[in-house]
Design a protein around this motif. Sequence first.
Motif, mmCIF file in Angstrom:
data_model
loop_
_atom_site.group_PDB
_atom_site.id
_atom_site.type_symbol
_atom_site.label_atom_id
_atom_site.label_comp_id
_atom_site.label_asym_id
_atom_site.label_seq_id
_atom_site.Cartn_x
_atom_site.Cartn_y
_atom_site.Cartn_z
ATOM 1 N N ALA A 151 -18.185 -17.926 43.075
ATOM 2 C CA ALA A 151 -19.533 -17.538 42.662
ATOM 3 C C ALA A 151 -19.515 -16.660 41.417
ATOM 4 C CB ALA A 151 -20.232 -16.792 43.805
ATOM 5 N N ALA A 152 -18.374 -16.007 41.149
ATOM 6 C CA ALA A 152 -18.276 -15.111 39.999
ATOM 7 C C ALA A 152 -17.877 -15.840 38.720
ATOM 8 C CB ALA A 152 -17.268 -14.000 40.287
ATOM 9 N N LEU A 153 -17.453 -17.085 38.836
ATOM 10 C CA LEU A 153 -16.929 -17.796 37.664
ATOM 11 C C LEU A 153 -17.946 -18.013 36.548
ATOM 12 C CD1 LEU A 153 -14.440 -19.072 36.429
ATOM 13 C CD2 LEU A 153 -15.070 -21.239 37.547
ATOM 14 N N PRO A 154 -19.189 -18.411 36.831
ATOM 15 C CA PRO A 154 -20.142 -18.666 35.741
ATOM 16 C C PRO A 154 -20.358 -17.477 34.813
ATOM 17 C CG PRO A 154 -20.958 -19.616 37.774
ATOM 18 C CD PRO A 154 -19.781 -18.765 38.149
ATOM 19 N N SER A 155 -20.295 -16.267 35.344
ATOM 20 C CA SER A 155 -20.547 -15.083 34.514
ATOM 21 C C SER A 155 -19.265 -14.392 34.054
ATOM 22 C CB SER A 155 -21.406 -14.072 35.297
ATOM 23 O OG SER A 155 -20.733 -13.641 36.470
ATOM 24 N N PHE A 156 -18.126 -14.925 34.467
ATOM 25 C CA PHE A 156 -16.860 -14.272 34.110
ATOM 26 C C PHE A 156 -16.489 -14.541 32.656
ATOM 27 C CE2 PHE A 156 -12.179 -14.480 33.719
ATOM 28 C CZ PHE A 156 -11.909 -13.141 33.945
ATOM 29 N N ARG A 157 -16.227 -13.481 31.936
ATOM 30 C CA ARG A 157 -15.827 -13.576 30.529
ATOM 31 C C ARG A 157 -14.610 -12.695 30.335
ATOM 32 N NH1 ARG A 157 -17.365 -11.149 25.605
ATOM 33 N NH2 ARG A 157 -17.406 -12.592 23.831
ATOM 34 N N TYR A 158 -13.474 -13.301 30.265
ATOM 35 C CA TYR A 158 -12.214 -12.567 30.240
ATOM 36 C C TYR A 158 -12.137 -11.537 29.120
ATOM 37 C CZ TYR A 158 -7.268 -11.650 29.782
ATOM 38 O OH TYR A 158 -6.056 -11.017 29.670
#
Length: 316
Positions: A142-149
């Motif tokens: 669920a966190a992947l869409p907003s994850f920005r490394y």
Amino acid sequence: MTGPTGPAPATTEGGAPHANAPSATALEDALSVNAAPTTARAARERAAAASTATGGEGGAAGMSPASDTPGGVGTGPARDGRGGAATSPASGGPGGGGVDGVLAGVVAGRRVWLCDLDGTLVDSFPAHEAAFRQAVAEVVPAALPSFRYADHAGASTAEVAALLTGDREVAGRLARRKQELYRRFVEQGRVRPFPGARRLLGLLAGGGQVAYLVTSGSRGSVERVLTGSALGACFRDVLTADDVPVSKPDPAFYHLACRRWHVDPAEAVVLEDSPHGVASAVGAGLATLHVHTAEPASGAVAVRGLDEIVSLLEMM
């Protein structure tokens, strides 16, 4: 360089030269030194502000988040993709005006070099990012869409995992999975030194200067990178996220490094690639070079690439 950064649930694998972990008293002393003007929160806010000013990047290329630090290639101040910035101010010459003159003034007489790894000496950003994205997709999709490394450049894997999950057990699983994937990528040869890295470290050794590694990466990941890049023998000692109870941008990270190795800050210069790392070093009162960028974080001097430092040292 994650940031290798702050400790993560990582294991310590063998290989890189290192000293015993500092005692509880030494840690308390180092942390108390940091009680002065710069708190961890203030440092983090400055790092975030610097990141926004430079386009939202940590300015790093391989070493940043969490236990494994990412830092440098990817997004951020314009880069040529291999450690050089696309643009930079005009140079003067060593000792003269312009950028080279400023750089010469910073490094002259400094006998100790404190170097970050990820994004500073090695191009590990793509491998860190790929490992983190895959781990997030598996553990907290669920966190992947907003994850920005790039937003986490310079922080430890453990810290990033905690921020993403808010749950200690889940964060531990995420950090371990990310480290597992990253180490696999390292063993596949996906992390390599930036141009000029080996030459720079060789010049320092030849000139009687001492290089230490101060990284937010976990020891297991750092040792694999040093072995794969053949850079391990270049450092007198190594400090990783597993050795320190704090994470960059907390100045205590560099305070502890100086205390551990009896380094006088007036005799040292730091190489960093991310606003988090710069904030930690500058907050500890250290002269700092922000490499692979044309727009340095507050308190640092910008350096386009490691070759620029190499050229200067060869003329000094």
